[in-house]
Motif scaffolding. Structure first.
Motif, PDB file in Angstrom:
ATOM      1  N   LEU A  47     -37.511  19.190  22.161  1.00  0.00           N
ATOM      2  CA  LEU A  47     -36.963  20.239  21.286  1.00  0.00           C
ATOM      3  C   LEU A  47     -36.579  19.707  19.907  1.00  0.00           C
ATOM      4  CD1 LEU A  47     -34.611  21.938  23.918  1.00  0.00           C
ATOM      5  CD2 LEU A  47     -36.793  22.834  23.079  1.00  0.00           C
ATOM      6  N   LEU A  51     -34.530  21.867  17.004  1.00  0.00           N
ATOM      7  CA  LEU A  51     -33.112  21.535  16.909  1.00  0.00           C
ATOM      8  C   LEU A  51     -32.758  20.924  15.558  1.00  0.00           C
ATOM      9  CD1 LEU A  51     -32.327  20.071  20.463  1.00  0.00           C
ATOM     10  CD2 LEU A  51     -31.567  22.240  19.510  1.00  0.00           C
ATOM     11  N   ASN A  54     -34.122  23.653  12.502  1.00  0.00           N
ATOM     12  CA  ASN A  54     -33.601  25.017  12.450  1.00  0.00           C
ATOM     13  C   ASN A  54     -32.107  25.127  12.751  1.00  0.00           C
ATOM     14  OD1 ASN A  54     -36.205  25.866  11.929  1.00  0.00           O
ATOM     15  ND2 ASN A  54     -36.670  26.323  14.064  1.00  0.00           N
ATOM     16  N   HIS A  55     -31.632  24.396  13.753  1.00  0.00           N
ATOM     17  CA  HIS A  55     -30.282  24.657  14.257  1.00  0.00           C
ATOM     18  C   HIS A  55     -29.232  23.644  13.802  1.00  0.00           C
ATOM     19  CE1 HIS A  55     -31.676  27.972  16.702  1.00  0.00           C
ATOM     20  NE2 HIS A  55     -32.676  27.208  17.131  1.00  0.00           N
ATOM     21  N   SER A 200     -28.364  31.415  14.888  1.00  0.00           N
ATOM     22  CA  SER A 200     -28.846  30.050  14.681  1.00  0.00           C
ATOM     23  C   SER A 200     -27.683  29.098  14.914  1.00  0.00           C
ATOM     24  CB  SER A 200     -29.410  29.870  13.261  1.00  0.00           C
ATOM     25  OG  SER A 200     -28.399  30.072  12.291  1.00  0.00           O
ATOM     26  N   TYR A 204     -25.405  28.317  19.460  1.00  0.00           N
ATOM     27  CA  TYR A 204     -26.248  29.470  19.788  1.00  0.00           C
ATOM     28  C   TYR A 204     -27.434  29.050  20.651  1.00  0.00           C
ATOM     29  CZ  TYR A 204     -30.337  32.445  18.968  1.00  0.00           C
ATOM     30  OH  TYR A 204     -31.467  33.187  19.135  1.00  0.00           O
ATOM     31  N   PHE A 205     -28.069  27.943  20.292  1.00  0.00           N
ATOM     32  CA  PHE A 205     -29.250  27.492  21.037  1.00  0.00           C
ATOM     33  C   PHE A 205     -28.873  27.097  22.463  1.00  0.00           C
ATOM     34  CE2 PHE A 205     -32.552  24.503  22.317  1.00  0.00           C
ATOM     35  CZ  PHE A 205     -33.691  25.204  21.982  1.00  0.00           C
ATOM     36  N   SER A 206     -27.695  26.465  22.633  1.00  0.00           N
ATOM     37  CA  SER A 206     -27.247  26.103  23.971  1.00  0.00           C
ATOM     38  C   SER A 206     -27.047  27.343  24.828  1.00  0.00           C
ATOM     39  CB  SER A 206     -25.941  25.297  23.875  1.00  0.00           C
ATOM     40  OG  SER A 206     -25.467  24.962  25.161  1.00  0.00           O
ATOM     41  N   ARG A 208     -28.547  30.208  24.422  1.00  0.00           N
ATOM     42  CA  ARG A 208     -29.868  30.785  24.682  1.00  0.00           C
ATOM     43  C   ARG A 208     -30.578  30.064  25.827  1.00  0.00           C
ATOM     44  NH1 ARG A 208     -34.395  30.822  20.050  1.00  0.00           N
ATOM     45  NH2 ARG A 208     -35.169  29.000  21.187  1.00  0.00           N
ATOM     46  N   PRO A 221     -28.479  20.334  22.924  1.00  0.00           N
ATOM     47  CA  PRO A 221     -27.700  20.561  21.704  1.00  0.00           C
ATOM     48  C   PRO A 221     -26.262  20.083  21.821  1.00  0.00           C
ATOM     49  CG  PRO A 221     -28.129  22.639  22.828  1.00  0.00           C
ATOM     50  CD  PRO A 221     -28.957  21.606  23.507  1.00  0.00           C
TER      51      PRO A 221
END
Length: 250
Positions: A47, A51, A54-55, A200, A204-206, A208, A221
């Motif tokens: 990822l 990661l 973007n994040h 973002s 948020y990614f975690s 998701r 993340p």
């Protein structure tokens, strides 16, 4: 050698815990619930583009903006309270009361007010980091040697000179102590804000990845958040050593 002598035990303990974690995760056999450290590192590598591109920048922007606002308003308010008894009586109880409210309960309200913009996360970060900077700086200003201040007054020093020569140097160690606490808390504040409402960021990614039952994706993340907090802490330590050479900070 000095590095190993100072941090050898900590490094050894970390490796021991990672081995225990790896062994336990392999025996448990449910990586979507308890991924092993190796699984997490592999997923982090897979990822890396999304990661890091973007994040991570989104989370770092929240952290830096929150810390900047906390520094400006926290240090400013502490100086103002130190100089004025009326301001101290009016604001200090409010500063204390701000820490009695669960931030996780306020975060959805900030999302309601500011939407999914960066400001909802920044406000959460400020609310968490404002307190240690303000209180530590205020205590540092009050810890200035009164005898030294009286001596400078008898020598005709102005209030501004006393502040710059006595009170400010006295407050610096306390200020950096508060800042070291604040930078680690800023990572938590940004993650909480992103977890509850964002499009973002690492938090948020975690979240998701959790909806996809991707255990290693949830932890990946989080590892970056931890490394980011450590990096910010070390940066503050370096800044502390530069600005306080007279104190011989180790």
């Amino acid at each position: 050698m000095n590095f190993l002598r100072r941090y050898g035990l900590s490094i050894g303990l970390v490796f021991f815990l990672l081995i225990v974690w790896e062994t336990g995760a392999r025996l448990y056999g449910k990586p979507f619930i308890l991924p092993s450290p190796v699984d997490i590192l592999v997923r982090l590598w897979e990822l890396r583009d999304i990661l890091f591109i973007n994040h991570l920048p989104a989370t770092l922007a929240v952290i830096l903006m929150g810390l900047f606002l906390s520094l400006v308003f926290g240090a400013g308010l502490s100086i103002w309270m130190h100089e004025s008894g009326i301001v101290r009586k009016a604001f200090f109880p409010l500063v204390i009361a701000s820490q009695t409210i669960p931030v996780i309960a306020l975060a959805p309200i900030f999302v309601l007010w500011f939407g999914y913009s960066i400001w909802s996360k920044v406000v959460v970060t400020v609310l968490i980091t404002f307190f240690p900077i303000t209180v530590n700086t205020f205590d540092g200003l009050r810890s200035a040697d009164p005898h030294l201040k009286e001596m400078l007054q008898t020598m005709g020093a102005s209030k501004r000179q006393i502040f710059l020569k006595v009170e400010l140097p006295s407050a610096l160690p306390h200020f950096f102590s508060g800042l070291k606490v604040a930078v680690t808390l800023s990572v938590i504040g940004a993650a909480i804000g992103e977890w509850l409402g964002a499009d973002s960021g690492l938090g948020y990614f975690s979240r998701r990845m959790m909806t996809q039952f991707d255990g290693a994706g949830v932890f990946a993340p989080i590892v970056l958040l931890s490394l980011l907090g450590i990096a910010l802490f070390l940066l503050v330590r370096i800044l502390e050593k530069i600005m306080m050479k007279w104190r011989n900070v180790n």
